[in-house]
Design an enzyme around this catalytic site. Sequence first.
Site, PDB file in Angstrom:
ATOM      1  N   LYS A   1       3.578  11.079  -7.078  1.00  0.00           N
ATOM      2  CA  LYS A   1       3.003  12.417  -7.292  1.00  0.00           C
ATOM      3  C   LYS A   1       3.555  13.014  -8.581  1.00  0.00           C
ATOM      4  O   LYS A   1       2.821  13.602  -9.374  1.00  0.00           O
ATOM      5  CB  LYS A   1       3.347  13.341  -6.117  1.00  0.00           C
ATOM      6  CG  LYS A   1       2.753  12.918  -4.791  1.00  0.00           C
ATOM      7  CD  LYS A   1       3.132  13.916  -3.695  1.00  0.00           C
ATOM      8  CE  LYS A   1       2.722  13.420  -2.326  1.00  0.00           C
ATOM      9  NZ  LYS A   1       3.220  14.244  -1.234  1.00  0.00           N
TER      10      LYS A   1
ATOM     11  N   GLU B   1       6.426   4.923   6.818  1.00  0.00           N
ATOM     12  CA  GLU B   1       7.088   6.105   6.242  1.00  0.00           C
ATOM     13  C   GLU B   1       8.401   6.396   6.952  1.00  0.00           C
ATOM     14  O   GLU B   1       9.304   6.999   6.386  1.00  0.00           O
ATOM     15  CB  GLU B   1       6.181   7.349   6.344  1.00  0.00           C
ATOM     16  CG  GLU B   1       5.371   7.612   5.099  1.00  0.00           C
ATOM     17  CD  GLU B   1       4.654   8.964   5.090  1.00  0.00           C
ATOM     18  OE1 GLU B   1       4.807   9.769   6.033  1.00  0.00           O
ATOM     19  OE2 GLU B   1       3.908   9.209   4.128  1.00  0.00           O
TER      20      GLU B   1
ATOM     21  N   HIS C   1      -9.984 -15.827  10.115  1.00  0.00           N
ATOM     22  CA  HIS C   1     -10.756 -16.620   9.155  1.00  0.00           C
ATOM     23  C   HIS C   1     -10.420 -16.252   7.716  1.00  0.00           C
ATOM     24  O   HIS C   1     -11.122 -16.646   6.790  1.00  0.00           O
ATOM     25  CB  HIS C   1     -12.252 -16.437   9.440  1.00  0.00           C
ATOM     26  CG  HIS C   1     -12.609 -16.938  10.810  1.00  0.00           C
ATOM     27  ND1 HIS C   1     -13.123 -18.199  11.035  1.00  0.00           N
ATOM     28  CD2 HIS C   1     -12.460 -16.365  12.031  1.00  0.00           C
ATOM     29  CE1 HIS C   1     -13.305 -18.364  12.340  1.00  0.00           C
ATOM     30  NE2 HIS C   1     -12.911 -17.271  12.965  1.00  0.00           N
TER      31      HIS C   1
HETATM   32  O1  LIG Z   1      -0.412  17.199   5.571  1.00  0.00           O
HETATM   33  P1  LIG Z   1      -0.042  17.075   4.142  1.00  0.00           P
HETATM   34  O2  LIG Z   1       1.075  17.977   3.756  1.00  0.00           O
HETATM   35  O3  LIG Z   1      -1.244  17.261   3.254  1.00  0.00           O
HETATM   36  O4  LIG Z   1       0.508  15.618   3.901  1.00  0.00           O
HETATM   37  C1  LIG Z   1      -0.268  14.493   4.113  1.00  0.00           C
HETATM   38  C2  LIG Z   1       0.576  13.264   4.075  1.00  0.00           C
HETATM   39  O5  LIG Z   1       1.219  13.172   2.824  1.00  0.00           O
HETATM   40  C3  LIG Z   1       2.583  12.875   2.994  1.00  0.00           C
HETATM   41  O6  LIG Z   1       3.309  14.059   2.914  1.00  0.00           O
HETATM   42  C4  LIG Z   1       3.073  11.951   1.926  1.00  0.00           C
HETATM   43  O7  LIG Z   1       2.880  12.556   0.685  1.00  0.00           O
HETATM   44  C5  LIG Z   1       2.642  12.317   4.379  1.00  0.00           C
HETATM   45  O8  LIG Z   1       3.916  12.302   4.920  1.00  0.00           O
HETATM   46  C6  LIG Z   1       1.689  13.202   5.075  1.00  0.00           C
HETATM   47  O9  LIG Z   1       1.287  12.745   6.331  1.00  0.00           O
END
Ligand SMILES: O=P(O)(O)OC[C@H]1O[C@](O)(CO)[C@@H](O)[C@@H]1O
Length: 449
Positions: A425, A290, A311
């Site tokens: 999303k 990320e 393996h």
């Molecule tokens: O803690 P949150 O806001 O639920 O996010 C969880 C994860 O989702 C992300 O925002 C990615 O959508 C990550 O960067 C983060 O660690």
Amino acid sequence: MERIQLDITKAAQFLSEGAVKAYEPQVKAAQEALENGSCPGNDFLGWLHLPSSITPQFLDEVQAVANTLRQKCEVIVVAGIGGSYLGARAVIEALGNSFAWLVGDKTNPTIVFAGNNIGEDYLFELSEYLKDKRFGVINISKSGTTTETALAFRLLKKQCEEQRGKADAKDVIVAITDAKRGAARAAADKEGYKTFVIPDNVGGRFSVLTPVGLLPIACAGFDIKALVNGAADMEKATAPSVPFAENIAAQYAAVRNALYTEKGKKIEIMVNYQPKLHFIAEWWKQLYGESEGKEHKGIFPASCDFTTDLHSMGQWIQEGERSIFETVISVEQPAKKLLFPSDDENLDGLNFLAGKRVDEVNKMAELGTLLAHVDGGVPNIRIIVPELNEYYIGQLIYFFEIGCGISGNVLGVNPFNQPGVEAYKKNMFALLDKPGYEAESKAIKERLK
Ligand SMILES: O=P(O)(O)OC[C@H]1O[C@](O)(CO)[C@@H](O)[C@@H]1O
């Protein structure tokens, strides 16, 4: 106490003479930019001096909440995804018994994880398992709006309240989230849950040393003070004032950038020889993936568990495209001792190993693999960890965090955002007809005709 060490000699030999050292000015500039807050993403630098700024009082507060949960729950469900999940799981699995959920440990609650997928079977089976258990929930979400986590939490909250009654459930549900925003905050405020705040300036993937990681780790029975001490010692050992020749995080950032830029090594495989470290690699993959994978740049972080994956993936690594390098987490001393027995019949022909520790075989597998992969054109970085305990895992965590901050800056990206994660999303919400996504829903459905 010792420090974890870094050996880059078997990577540097693939580069031109002095190539790693040539990165010293860039690495130094990157580290200074982190230090004085002049780098991109400078509103997310709260992790930089986090270990040294955590007070014993704060750790006591986290421990006290953990103790309540430990006392009231035989199972604790940690709901979270990405940075709100992987760090806790990485540490708990690295330090715990490999068969924790089978051994019937009465001194520690069983920790299970949810909110990190949308598998209906997974959630159904979890709910079945929890039916006769005194369970609690740690709901972790920085944004407080992540679908996977919110969905699991709604189910878990309902079940917990049904099984324990609303009043009792309130005492075993803890929220770790933003100070003000998000659904997790709203639910916590309304129901009166104990909460911990994830600081605004600590991004999810850098948050394992906040209550995001510390509370679940303490619930599992591990020493969070030693973990933070280890991280704080590594913070000192990798400070900008530490010369390049002694600064293992600066060297790690330099050598991986040199391999990427000069030799086209686009994939870094994080390797372990202890299955317990599987989730350390998962955590590391998010941290580096990320942070660096943007603007069509960045090393792809992959992982393998050896010797298991020798393996399955060993053939590719030995003879596939030469676009990879390996970073091996090498643990010097296992925590337990097991001698290989002699056998009168020796049907398996293994009596030559009789009396040796199993780890000796593992170490020779490690050394043999290193030599074979280097011979096959795979540069090798070794991170040497004296043993798996809280202190050294704390060191390892901070080493990877600071290495990532430096490396991303050297690469020339903002290591602290993750804009690309929103694309899936947006599509998912459009496909699910989420209110507010009407235009996107129409557009995406047109595409599918
Ligand atoms: O803690 P949150 O806001 O639920 O996010 C969880 C994860 O989702 C992300 O925002 C990615 O959508 C990550 O960067 C983060 O660690």
